[in-house]
Design a protein around this motif. Structure first.
Motif, mmCIF file in Angstrom:
data_model
loop_
_atom_site.group_PDB
_atom_site.id
_atom_site.type_symbol
_atom_site.label_atom_id
_atom_site.label_comp_id
_atom_site.label_asym_id
_atom_site.label_seq_id
_atom_site.Cartn_x
_atom_site.Cartn_y
_atom_site.Cartn_z
ATOM 1 N N LEU A 89 0.854 -1.188 0.000
ATOM 2 C CA LEU A 89 0.000 0.000 0.000
ATOM 3 C C LEU A 89 0.887 1.235 0.000
ATOM 4 C CD1 LEU A 89 -2.741 1.464 0.317
ATOM 5 C CD2 LEU A 89 -2.427 1.239 2.792
ATOM 6 N N VAL A 90 0.660 2.102 -0.969
ATOM 7 C CA VAL A 90 1.334 3.395 -1.005
ATOM 8 C C VAL A 90 0.268 4.427 -0.667
ATOM 9 C CG1 VAL A 90 2.593 5.070 -2.402
ATOM 10 C CG2 VAL A 90 2.999 2.614 -2.726
ATOM 11 N N CYS A 91 0.473 5.131 0.430
ATOM 12 C CA CYS A 91 -0.500 6.095 0.925
ATOM 13 C C CYS A 91 0.122 7.491 0.816
ATOM 14 C CB CYS A 91 -0.842 5.761 2.376
ATOM 15 S SG CYS A 91 -2.307 6.583 2.986
ATOM 16 N N ALA A 92 -0.637 8.427 0.286
ATOM 17 C CA ALA A 92 -0.093 9.764 0.025
ATOM 18 C C ALA A 92 0.029 10.617 1.280
ATOM 19 C CB ALA A 92 -0.942 10.483 -1.016
ATOM 20 N N THR A 93 -0.913 10.475 2.218
ATOM 21 C CA THR A 93 -0.916 11.312 3.425
ATOM 22 C C THR A 93 -1.137 10.440 4.654
ATOM 23 O OG1 THR A 93 -3.285 11.748 3.701
ATOM 24 C CG2 THR A 93 -2.131 13.068 2.030
ATOM 25 N N ARG A 94 -1.076 11.071 5.793
ATOM 26 C CA ARG A 94 -1.378 10.372 7.042
ATOM 27 C C ARG A 94 -2.739 10.800 7.604
ATOM 28 N NH1 ARG A 94 4.040 10.199 6.575
ATOM 29 N NH2 ARG A 94 5.070 8.354 7.367
ATOM 30 N N GLY A 95 -3.526 11.509 6.830
ATOM 31 C CA GLY A 95 -4.871 11.881 7.251
ATOM 32 C C GLY A 95 -4.920 12.786 8.468
ATOM 33 N N GLU A 97 -1.137 -5.024 8.923
ATOM 34 C CA GLU A 97 -0.571 -6.229 9.533
ATOM 35 C C GLU A 97 -1.616 -7.343 9.600
ATOM 36 O OE1 GLU A 97 1.195 -7.724 13.798
ATOM 37 O OE2 GLU A 97 1.469 -5.617 13.259
ATOM 38 N N LYS A 98 -2.826 -6.992 10.023
ATOM 39 C CA LYS A 98 -3.908 -7.981 10.118
ATOM 40 C C LYS A 98 -4.236 -8.575 8.750
ATOM 41 C CE LYS A 98 -5.022 -7.423 14.527
ATOM 42 N NZ LYS A 98 -4.500 -8.357 15.490
ATOM 43 N N LEU A 99 -4.157 -7.739 7.713
ATOM 44 C CA LEU A 99 -4.455 -8.193 6.358
ATOM 45 C C LEU A 99 -3.281 -8.916 5.696
ATOM 46 C CD1 LEU A 99 -6.401 -5.053 5.098
ATOM 47 C CD2 LEU A 99 -7.360 -7.331 5.555
ATOM 48 N N ILE A 154 -3.296 13.437 15.327
ATOM 49 C CA ILE A 154 -4.232 12.619 14.549
ATOM 50 C C ILE A 154 -3.458 11.803 13.515
ATOM 51 C CG2 ILE A 154 -6.104 12.716 12.856
ATOM 52 C CD1 ILE A 154 -7.270 15.055 14.449
ATOM 53 N N ALA A 155 -2.452 12.404 12.910
ATOM 54 C CA ALA A 155 -1.645 11.688 11.916
ATOM 55 C C ALA A 155 -1.006 10.451 12.530
ATOM 56 C CB ALA A 155 -0.577 12.607 11.335
ATOM 57 N N GLU A 156 -0.474 10.597 13.719
ATOM 58 C CA GLU A 156 0.160 9.462 14.401
ATOM 59 C C GLU A 156 -0.869 8.364 14.665
ATOM 60 O OE1 GLU A 156 2.014 8.886 18.740
ATOM 61 O OE2 GLU A 156 2.992 10.487 17.583
ATOM 62 N N ARG A 157 -2.045 8.751 15.119
ATOM 63 C CA ARG A 157 -3.113 7.785 15.399
ATOM 64 C C ARG A 157 -3.531 7.068 14.115
ATOM 65 N NH1 ARG A 157 -7.198 5.718 19.161
ATOM 66 N NH2 ARG A 157 -8.496 4.577 17.712
ATOM 67 N N ARG A 158 -3.767 7.831 13.067
ATOM 68 C CA ARG A 158 -4.236 7.238 11.812
ATOM 69 C C ARG A 158 -3.182 6.343 11.174
ATOM 70 N NH1 ARG A 158 -8.019 12.114 9.421
ATOM 71 N NH2 ARG A 158 -9.744 11.687 10.833
ATOM 72 N N GLU A 159 -1.927 6.723 11.285
ATOM 73 C CA GLU A 159 -0.869 5.852 10.763
ATOM 74 C C GLU A 159 -0.827 4.546 11.548
ATOM 75 O OE1 GLU A 159 3.922 5.487 10.018
ATOM 76 O OE2 GLU A 159 3.088 7.475 10.372
ATOM 77 N N ALA A 160 -0.947 4.634 12.862
ATOM 78 C CA ALA A 160 -0.950 3.421 13.693
ATOM 79 C C ALA A 160 -2.118 2.514 13.314
ATOM 80 C CB ALA A 160 -1.003 3.796 15.172
ATOM 81 N N GLU A 161 -3.285 3.108 13.110
ATOM 82 C CA GLU A 161 -4.463 2.323 12.703
ATOM 83 C C GLU A 161 -4.223 1.634 11.354
ATOM 84 O OE1 GLU A 161 -8.043 4.954 14.736
ATOM 85 O OE2 GLU A 161 -7.426 5.412 12.686
ATOM 86 N N LEU A 162 -3.655 2.387 10.419
ATOM 87 C CA LEU A 162 -3.404 1.842 9.092
ATOM 88 C C LEU A 162 -2.391 0.707 9.147
ATOM 89 C CD1 LEU A 162 -3.880 1.965 6.041
ATOM 90 C CD2 LEU A 162 -2.047 3.664 5.937
ATOM 91 N N ARG A 163 -1.327 0.905 9.900
ATOM 92 C CA ARG A 163 -0.308 -0.147 10.006
ATOM 93 C C ARG A 163 -0.865 -1.395 10.701
ATOM 94 N NH1 ARG A 163 4.441 1.326 7.967
ATOM 95 N NH2 ARG A 163 4.991 3.544 7.894
#
Length: 130
Positions: free
Chosen positions: A6-12, A41-43, A28-37
């Protein structure tokens, strides 16, 4: 058996989040990056990469004009970065947002345009996954 990246342009980072969900995170960026990672990992994704642009926020907001906002960047510049990832990762398939970005989010539209431009450039050189 296929590696998915996954290539993501921003951290939301633009937007709001209730304080209770921010515990343990500095932004919020730190939280959203953690959620995405965590989701990646789960996927079982092989990698998550960020282009490090700033979230542009919703249509018509001042965040759209921020100098580092994805929506404010030249399509060609972002396409070059995506081209680099396609060359390095050698995907069999490239997927991006639809032309209206799902729900007209400026970043989703911008990344769609840049990804299509990157893919088209790679088709011309014979490097695109087909």
């Amino acid at each position: 058996g296929v590696a998915v990246h996954l290539v993501c342009a921003t951290r939301g980072e633009v937007g709001e989040m209730e304080e209770k969900y921010m515990r343990g995170f500095n932004s919020i960026a730190e939280r959203r990056e953690a959620e995405l990672r965590c989701a990646a990992e789960k996927l079982g994704l092989a990698g998550v990469y960020f282009l490090d642009y700033r979230d542009s926020g919703m249509p018509g907001t001042p965040d759209n004009e921020h100098p580092q906002a994805l929506a404010a960047q030249p399509v060609e510049r972002v396409a070059e970065e995506i081209t680099g990832y396609i060359r390095r990762l050698q995907p069999q398939v490239v997927i991006t947002f639809d032309p209206i970005g799902g729900y007209r989010h400026p970043d989703h539209i911008a990344i769609h345009k840049a990804t299509v431009a990157a893919f088209e450039a790679l088709v011309k050189t014979g490097e695109a996954p087909l």
